[in-house]
Design a protein around this motif. Structure first.
Motif, PDB file in Angstrom:
ATOM      1  N   LEU A 134       0.850  -1.181   0.000  1.00 52.41           N
ATOM      2  CA  LEU A 134       0.000   0.000   0.000  1.00 52.41           C
ATOM      3  C   LEU A 134       0.889   1.235   0.000  1.00 52.41           C
ATOM      4  N   LEU A 196      -5.532   6.407   5.649  1.00 58.44           N
ATOM      5  CA  LEU A 196      -6.170   5.160   5.228  1.00 58.44           C
ATOM      6  C   LEU A 196      -5.165   4.008   5.224  1.00 58.44           C
ATOM      7  N   LYS A 199      -4.237   3.070   8.840  1.00 56.29           N
ATOM      8  CA  LYS A 199      -5.317   2.367   9.525  1.00 56.29           C
ATOM      9  C   LYS A 199      -5.432   0.933   9.028  1.00 56.29           C
ATOM     10  N   ALA A 200      -5.156   0.727   7.735  1.00 59.91           N
ATOM     11  CA  ALA A 200      -5.213  -0.630   7.187  1.00 59.91           C
ATOM     12  C   ALA A 200      -4.215  -1.554   7.880  1.00 59.91           C
ATOM     13  N   ASP A 203      -5.697  -2.889  11.173  1.00 62.53           N
ATOM     14  CA  ASP A 203      -7.029  -3.499  11.144  1.00 62.53           C
ATOM     15  C   ASP A 203      -6.892  -5.021  11.180  1.00 62.53           C
ATOM     16  N   LEU A 206      -8.310  -7.138   8.093  1.00 62.42           N
ATOM     17  CA  LEU A 206      -7.463  -7.050   6.901  1.00 62.42           C
ATOM     18  C   LEU A 206      -6.183  -7.858   7.069  1.00 62.42           C
ATOM     19  N   ASN A 207      -5.547  -7.709   8.200  1.00 60.10           N
ATOM     20  CA  ASN A 207      -4.251  -8.360   8.400  1.00 60.10           C
ATOM     21  C   ASN A 207      -4.373  -9.861   8.610  1.00 60.10           C
ATOM     22  N   LEU A 212       0.061  -7.307   4.402  1.00 59.39           N
ATOM     23  CA  LEU A 212       0.132  -5.911   3.988  1.00 59.39           C
ATOM     24  C   LEU A 212       1.461  -5.287   4.380  1.00 59.39           C
ATOM     25  N   PHE A 424     -12.714   4.732   5.343  1.00 55.24           N
ATOM     26  CA  PHE A 424     -11.921   3.523   5.559  1.00 55.24           C
ATOM     27  C   PHE A 424     -12.702   2.247   5.278  1.00 55.24           C
ATOM     28  N   PHE A 427     -12.590   1.432   1.663  1.00 63.15           N
ATOM     29  CA  PHE A 427     -11.252   0.963   1.294  1.00 63.15           C
ATOM     30  C   PHE A 427     -11.022  -0.451   1.809  1.00 63.15           C
ATOM     31  N   LYS A 428     -11.438  -0.713   3.019  1.00 66.17           N
ATOM     32  CA  LYS A 428     -11.287  -2.032   3.622  1.00 66.17           C
ATOM     33  C   LYS A 428     -12.057  -3.080   2.816  1.00 66.17           C
ATOM     34  N   LEU A 431     -10.251  -3.934  -0.424  1.00 66.58           N
ATOM     35  CA  LEU A 431      -9.094  -4.804  -0.241  1.00 66.58           C
ATOM     36  C   LEU A 431      -9.523  -6.243   0.101  1.00 66.58           C
TER      37      LEU A 431
END
Length: 435
Positions: A134, A196, A199-200, A203, A206-207, A212, A424, A427-428, A431
């Protein structure tokens, strides 16, 4: 070598973990537990070394405990196969032209080196997962990262940029590539894009689904290779007998570039002092004068790559000097310039010395010209080709700078980007659907 977080609340990390995660779990930035100091013999003969040779030696000092020396030298030779010349502008002021790489911006150095280092970790990983990079950009980070990682197996890249706030050429350089590069236009500022991305990284959903990492200068593998050209600049200045009392001025936005210079100084680079040149987004200049750091809303300027109101790498600069305002102030000065002053500098330098500055380099030249003391030699970083800002340049000197063929090639391609609100959750979801 182990790496700690600038927030000091996360466990120590290996180089592999620091690079593949980008941001520490406590939202801090990774730093080496100790910085190596280059030997006196290195500086004694540095003027005889090429850029890849210098980069190989510095990279070995920084990463040699974790990546084989032969591979580091090979990466240096393959990624730094272009010129970064020092050019005389006037009197005792010189320009380090960092725009001779593939995307004509200084970030080619760190992005290309990081791409190869990350590829090394992908190749030697037993997990076999795709790494998702990212990158938030206010201009040249996106183009350098996108082109540096283009086609690298096992890596997907997502470039977030503020819609309508980067130059058309910069936008074309990361929205026309396809393959493993996805460009996302955010309805907001660079700081929104950076928020953003940060924050990703913290999260859990996401992880747990995706691996990431970041390709901004918050990632050590992007930041530390930027020390190479400071050593290379010193070598060129020494070659010409100009290495004494050297003051370096750096156009500064997210402060990765000047942080790399300060790290090089901590590694022994003989620099007298640094200058951080800002546009109207001058939170660092305010910190230097008051001792108080107050991030602020971004102000759009013609030096758009420096439009950063909350520079991430300020945390690293604080860390390098143990949080001491006095210690930072003893080494770094600062000046800020508005758009009219930037235009005036471009005009004056072009008319007087036939040297064409881009808006960011103009900030650096102006600050160096004002702050350089008698007996000092001054070097400012010219970070991007002026043709990337052709409309601004044309409004100042009355003509557009000639567009290099490699830039024209990007402009001739079709742009492909995804527009997204500054949200967010949107965006989340995007992804997660990709992962």
């Amino acid at each position: 070598m182990k790496y700690y977080s600038t927030n000091h609340l996360a466990p120590l990390a290996t180089l592999r973990d620091a690079v593949t995660k980008g941001l520490a779990p406590d939202k801090g930035l990774y730093m080496p537990q100790s910085l190596p100091v280059m030997s006196p013999s290195f500086f004694e003969h540095i003027q005889d070394l090429s850029l890849p040779e210098i980069a190989g030696k510095v990279a070995t000092a920084l990463f040699g405990e974790d990546v084989p020396e032969e591979e580091l030298h090979q990466i240096a030779c393959e990624t730094l196969n272009f010129e970064i010349p020092v050019v005389h502008v006037n009197d005792n002021i010189y320009s380090l032209e960092l725009f001779h790489g593939p995307t004509l911006a200084f970030k080619d150095v760190g992005a290309r080196f990081m791409a190869r280092m990350l590829a090394h970790f992908v190749k030697t990983s037993t997990e076999g997962n795709t790494i998702n990079v990212l990158a938030a950009t206010s201009g040249d980070t996106g183009s350098a990262v996108a082109n540096g990682f283009l086609g690298v197996e096992g890596i997907q890249v997502y470039v977030l940029y503020p819609y309508g706030k980067v130059s058309p050429i910069q936008e074309a350089q990361f929205t026309t590539l396809g393959q493993n590069i996805t460009a996302i236009a955010i309805d907001g500022t660079f700081d929104d894009c950076q928020a953003l991305v940060k924050k990703a990284f913290t999260d859990d959903a996401l992880n747990n689904r995706m691996k990431l990492t970041s390709a901004n200068s918050i990632n050590l593998a992007r930041l530390l290779p930027q020390t190479f050209y400071y050593f290379h600049a010193y070598a060129q200045m020494k070659r010409n007998g100009l290495d004494r009392n050297l003051r370096i001025c750096v156009p500064s936005g997210n402060f990765g570039n000047i942080a790399a210079g300060l790290i090089a100084m901590k590694m022994g680079l003989p620099v007298h002092r640094f200058i951080a040149a800002n546009n109207r987004d001058d939170v660092f200049c305010c910190y230097l004068s008051t001792g108080e750091y107050h991030p602020s809303a971004t102000i759009p300027t013609i030096a758009n790559a420096m439009d950063v109101g909350a520079p991430s790498n300020f945390a690293r600069i604080l860390d390098l000097f143990n949080g001491s305002h006095d210690a930072i102030q003893a080494v770094v000065a600062g000046m800020a310039f508005d758009d009219n002053q930037i235009r005036e500098t471009i005009s004056n330098v072009y008319r007087s010395y036939n040297y064409l500055l881009d808006p960011h380099g103009a900030c650096a030249y102006a600050a160096l010209h004002k702050l350089l003391r008698p007996g000092e030699n001054g070097l400012f970083l010219e970070t991007a080709h002026p043709a990337k800002f052709s409309e601004t340049i044309a409004s100042v000197i009355g003509r557009r700078p000639q567009l290099p063929q490699r830039l024209q090639a990007f402009m001739d391609r079709k742009k492909q980007s995804i527009f997204m609100d500054n949200d967010f959750e949107s965006f989340k979801c995007f992804l997660l659907n990709k992962g």
